[in-house]
Write an enzyme that holds these catalytic residues in place. Structure first.
Site, PDB file in Angstrom:
ATOM      1  N   LYS A  90       0.743  -1.044  -0.146  1.00  0.00           N
ATOM      2  CA  LYS A  90      -0.139  -0.076  -0.026  1.00  0.00           C
ATOM      3  C   LYS A  90       1.018   1.176   0.048  1.00  0.00           C
ATOM      4  O   LYS A  90       1.671   1.430   1.088  1.00  0.00           O
ATOM      5  CB  LYS A  90      -0.669  -0.279   1.286  1.00  0.00           C
ATOM      6  CG  LYS A  90      -1.987  -1.007   1.180  1.00  0.00           C
ATOM      7  CD  LYS A  90      -2.867  -1.022   2.343  1.00  0.00           C
ATOM      8  CE  LYS A  90      -3.516   0.170   2.809  1.00  0.00           C
ATOM      9  NZ  LYS A  90      -4.844  -0.149   3.828  1.00  0.00           N
ATOM     10  N   GLU A 124      -7.589  -5.300  -0.068  1.00  0.00           N
ATOM     11  CA  GLU A 124      -8.447  -4.803   0.788  1.00  0.00           C
ATOM     12  C   GLU A 124      -9.783  -4.728   0.657  1.00  0.00           C
ATOM     13  O   GLU A 124     -10.724  -4.040   0.851  1.00  0.00           O
ATOM     14  CB  GLU A 124      -7.956  -3.301   1.305  1.00  0.00           C
ATOM     15  CG  GLU A 124      -8.394  -2.870   2.632  1.00  0.00           C
ATOM     16  CD  GLU A 124      -7.706  -1.544   3.017  1.00  0.00           C
ATOM     17  OE1 GLU A 124      -7.535  -1.256   4.168  1.00  0.00           O
ATOM     18  OE2 GLU A 124      -7.378  -0.639   2.062  1.00  0.00           O
ATOM     19  N   HIS A 151      -7.210   2.912  13.470  1.00  0.00           N
ATOM     20  CA  HIS A 151      -6.759   3.828  12.430  1.00  0.00           C
ATOM     21  C   HIS A 151      -7.685   4.978  11.916  1.00  0.00           C
ATOM     22  O   HIS A 151      -7.707   6.074  11.549  1.00  0.00           O
ATOM     23  CB  HIS A 151      -6.122   3.260  11.192  1.00  0.00           C
ATOM     24  CG  HIS A 151      -4.919   2.571  11.328  1.00  0.00           C
ATOM     25  ND1 HIS A 151      -4.673   1.878  12.049  1.00  0.00           N
ATOM     26  CD2 HIS A 151      -3.594   2.856  10.592  1.00  0.00           C
ATOM     27  CE1 HIS A 151      -3.302   1.266  12.223  1.00  0.00           C
ATOM     28  NE2 HIS A 151      -2.896   2.203  11.045  1.00  0.00           N
ATOM     29  N   HIS A 199      -6.168   8.158  12.174  1.00  0.00           N
ATOM     30  CA  HIS A 199      -6.182   8.929  10.848  1.00  0.00           C
ATOM     31  C   HIS A 199      -6.641  10.504  11.355  1.00  0.00           C
ATOM     32  O   HIS A 199      -5.957  11.581  10.597  1.00  0.00           O
ATOM     33  CB  HIS A 199      -6.558   8.399   9.896  1.00  0.00           C
ATOM     34  CG  HIS A 199      -5.414   7.482   9.237  1.00  0.00           C
ATOM     35  ND1 HIS A 199      -5.789   6.406   8.133  1.00  0.00           N
ATOM     36  CD2 HIS A 199      -4.250   7.184   9.533  1.00  0.00           C
ATOM     37  CE1 HIS A 199      -4.765   5.675   8.042  1.00  0.00           C
ATOM     38  NE2 HIS A 199      -3.811   6.114   8.745  1.00  0.00           N
ATOM     39  N   ASN A 209      -6.760  -2.140   9.605  1.00  0.00           N
ATOM     40  CA  ASN A 209      -7.015  -0.802   9.999  1.00  0.00           C
ATOM     41  C   ASN A 209      -7.380  -0.499  11.366  1.00  0.00           C
ATOM     42  O   ASN A 209      -8.011   0.667  11.853  1.00  0.00           O
ATOM     43  CB  ASN A 209      -8.171  -0.188   8.937  1.00  0.00           C
ATOM     44  CG  ASN A 209      -7.474   0.149   7.488  1.00  0.00           C
ATOM     45  OD1 ASN A 209      -6.584   0.722   7.469  1.00  0.00           O
ATOM     46  ND2 ASN A 209      -8.111  -0.467   6.613  1.00  0.00           N
ATOM     47  N   ARG A 268      -8.295  -7.784   4.805  1.00  0.00           N
ATOM     48  CA  ARG A 268      -7.166  -6.839   5.065  1.00  0.00           C
ATOM     49  C   ARG A 268      -7.751  -5.550   5.737  1.00  0.00           C
ATOM     50  O   ARG A 268      -6.965  -4.692   6.321  1.00  0.00           O
ATOM     51  CB  ARG A 268      -6.418  -6.502   3.953  1.00  0.00           C
ATOM     52  CG  ARG A 268      -5.303  -5.481   3.747  1.00  0.00           C
ATOM     53  CD  ARG A 268      -4.444  -5.460   2.719  1.00  0.00           C
ATOM     54  NE  ARG A 268      -3.331  -4.630   2.781  1.00  0.00           N
ATOM     55  CZ  ARG A 268      -2.354  -4.149   2.023  1.00  0.00           C
ATOM     56  NH1 ARG A 268      -2.336  -5.159   0.972  1.00  0.00           N
ATOM     57  NH2 ARG A 268      -1.155  -3.690   2.279  1.00  0.00           N
ATOM     58  N   LYS A 300       0.805  -9.529   9.558  1.00  0.00           N
ATOM     59  CA  LYS A 300       0.491  -8.913   8.432  1.00  0.00           C
ATOM     60  C   LYS A 300       0.580  -9.559   7.052  1.00  0.00           C
ATOM     61  O   LYS A 300      -0.294  -9.552   6.248  1.00  0.00           O
ATOM     62  CB  LYS A 300       1.265  -7.557   8.505  1.00  0.00           C
ATOM     63  CG  LYS A 300       1.098  -6.703   7.165  1.00  0.00           C
ATOM     64  CD  LYS A 300       0.989  -5.168   7.391  1.00  0.00           C
ATOM     65  CE  LYS A 300       0.491  -4.305   6.189  1.00  0.00           C
ATOM     66  NZ  LYS A 300       0.779  -2.873   6.294  1.00  0.00           N
ATOM     67  N   HIS A 336       2.380   8.933  13.868  1.00  0.00           N
ATOM     68  CA  HIS A 336       1.444   8.350  13.560  1.00  0.00           C
ATOM     69  C   HIS A 336       0.841   6.908  14.554  1.00  0.00           C
ATOM     70  O   HIS A 336      -0.202   6.951  14.994  1.00  0.00           O
ATOM     71  CB  HIS A 336       1.990   7.395  12.238  1.00  0.00           C
ATOM     72  CG  HIS A 336       0.878   6.417  11.625  1.00  0.00           C
ATOM     73  ND1 HIS A 336      -0.338   6.428  11.226  1.00  0.00           N
ATOM     74  CD2 HIS A 336       0.961   5.015  11.865  1.00  0.00           C
ATOM     75  CE1 HIS A 336      -1.011   5.482  11.000  1.00  0.00           C
ATOM     76  NE2 HIS A 336      -0.154   4.538  11.061  1.00  0.00           N
ATOM     77  N   GLU A 358       1.658  -0.181  16.387  1.00  0.00           N
ATOM     78  CA  GLU A 358       1.244  -0.978  15.369  1.00  0.00           C
ATOM     79  C   GLU A 358       1.709  -2.476  15.691  1.00  0.00           C
ATOM     80  O   GLU A 358       0.779  -3.406  15.394  1.00  0.00           O
ATOM     81  CB  GLU A 358       2.123  -0.643  13.990  1.00  0.00           C
ATOM     82  CG  GLU A 358       1.861   0.668  13.543  1.00  0.00           C
ATOM     83  CD  GLU A 358       0.759   0.737  12.762  1.00  0.00           C
ATOM     84  OE1 GLU A 358      -0.412  -0.473  12.640  1.00  0.00           O
ATOM     85  OE2 GLU A 358       0.075   1.707  12.323  1.00  0.00           O
TER      86      GLU A 358
END
Length: 357
Positions: free
Chosen positions: A138, A230, A241, A245, A238, A234, A220, A258, A180
């Site tokens: 991605k 996705e 997120h 985000h 997220n 997948r 992952k 992040h 993460e």
């Protein structure tokens, strides 16, 4: 050294994890290239760009060094790097090397995906956080209205993860990366999650770090192989997120890293999940771990309506309906559609919860 193979729709590539492997790049490349462009940033280039260049004594090698920070993932920078590639005379048999963290990897990968309709690139991540972004193909840049809204699916030819480069990371970058890893553990592995909760991330040994990275990458890799584009599972990656985000965009890119934003997003996910499924999952243990490891989660009172608007610009939103990845339990993610009012109510109660912690 450990190798993990990832199969995409176009090719299979290796993720290689080890110490000092940045000096062995040629052995990991699938072919020879007419020229090479190394893309890095002002923080990483002084430390490692000469090490990367030393692999290529006969090839034409060029470099582009960008400002550090999330603001670099912009349309202007994307255009300027294309200009650098054109001026350097790169062609369809050239290679781009992304040397740096997730920002450099996302931007360099998107340049590779679009230069002459696509050339090869490899990822050389230099942060813990980039273990996540460098795997799965991605690639993207940001729009002022949202993160990663302009991008593509474009797998690298290799991911070379020299863990020695992680020794220079700041405490803040270590926090960012471990958020993460926690995300991946929550999605798929209760045992891994329990292991992380026992980890003092500022005292972690090189051996422990390499083990944690390997576990996260395997989670992952398994997911992206099952759902490269996705359209299904997948989306679980997220987790945390949707709010993460939105926080980055609302507070201004760089205010939180992040991973720091994702950590708050994970807490919010657990808050929503525990309320919707009427059970305790892991919110208390996670908030204790975040406190012990000095994560910033006591924010000033946030504008819930502004965050809602940012969340509605998330890529998972369909017909203006927010789809959130939630947890029925650790290792049991689900995607649920929430109304605007539900989101506002949960944001309000979450804000109050953070104040009292």
């Amino acid at each position: 050294m450990e190798e993990i193979a990832v199969t995409s729709s176009s090719h299979t590539y290796k993720i290689v994890i080890g110490e000092n492997i940045r000096f062995q790049l040629k052995s990991f490349l699938p072919k020879t290239y007419s020229s090479i462009l190394i893309i890095s940033d002002e923080s990483v280039a002084p430390l490692y760009i000469n090490d990367i260049r030393s692999n290529f004594t006969e090839e034409q090698v060029f470099q582009t060094v960008l400002p550090s920070g999330e603001q670099t993932k912009s349309m202007d920078t994307f255009y300027n790097v294309h200009t650098d590639a054109i001026n350097a005379g790169l062609d369809r048999n050239s290679l781009i090397i992304a040397l740096g963290g997730g920002v450099v990897g996302d931007l360099a990968g998107f340049v590779a995906a679009t230069f002459m309709r696509g050339i090869d690139y490899i990822q050389i991540p230099t942060t813990i956080l980039a273990h996540d972004s460098s795997v799965g193909g991605k690639v993207a840049i940001n729009h002022k209205l949202g993160k990663n809204l302009i991008g593509s699916f474009y797998p690298p030819r290799a991911v070379i993860y020299d863990v020695e480069t992680l020794q220079t990371l700041s405490a803040r970058e270590i926090r960012s990366g471990y958020a993460e890893l926690v995300k991946e553990a929550l999605i798929a592995d209760q045992e891994f999650f329990n292991l992380l909760l026992k980890t003092d991330i500022q005292q972690v040994t090189a051996e422990e770090l390499q083990s944690h990275l390997s576990l996260g990458i395997k989670i992952k890799a398994n997911i992206v192989q099952e759902d490269e584009m996705e359209s299904g599972v997948r989306m679980y990656l997220n987790l945390g997120h949707t709010l993460g985000h939105a926080l980055e965009a609302e507070l201004g890119y760089g205010t939180l890293t992040h991973g720091e934003a994702v950590a708050i997003g994970l807490l919010f996910t657990l808050h929503v999940s525990e309320n919707m499924f009427s059970k305790q999952i892991a919110s208390h243990s996670l908030i204790q771990w975040l406190k012990e490891n000095n994560y910033p989660f006591k924010l000033q009172q946030l504008d819930e309506h502004a965050l809602l608007l940012k969340m509605k610009s998330d890529k998972k939103t369909v017909n203006s309906k927010i789809k959130m990845v939630l947890l029925e339990d650790i290792g049991s993610p689900v995607v649920k559609e929430l109304t605007d009012q539900q989101i506002l109510d949960f944001l309000h109660s979450f804000n109050r919860k953070l104040v009292t912690e």
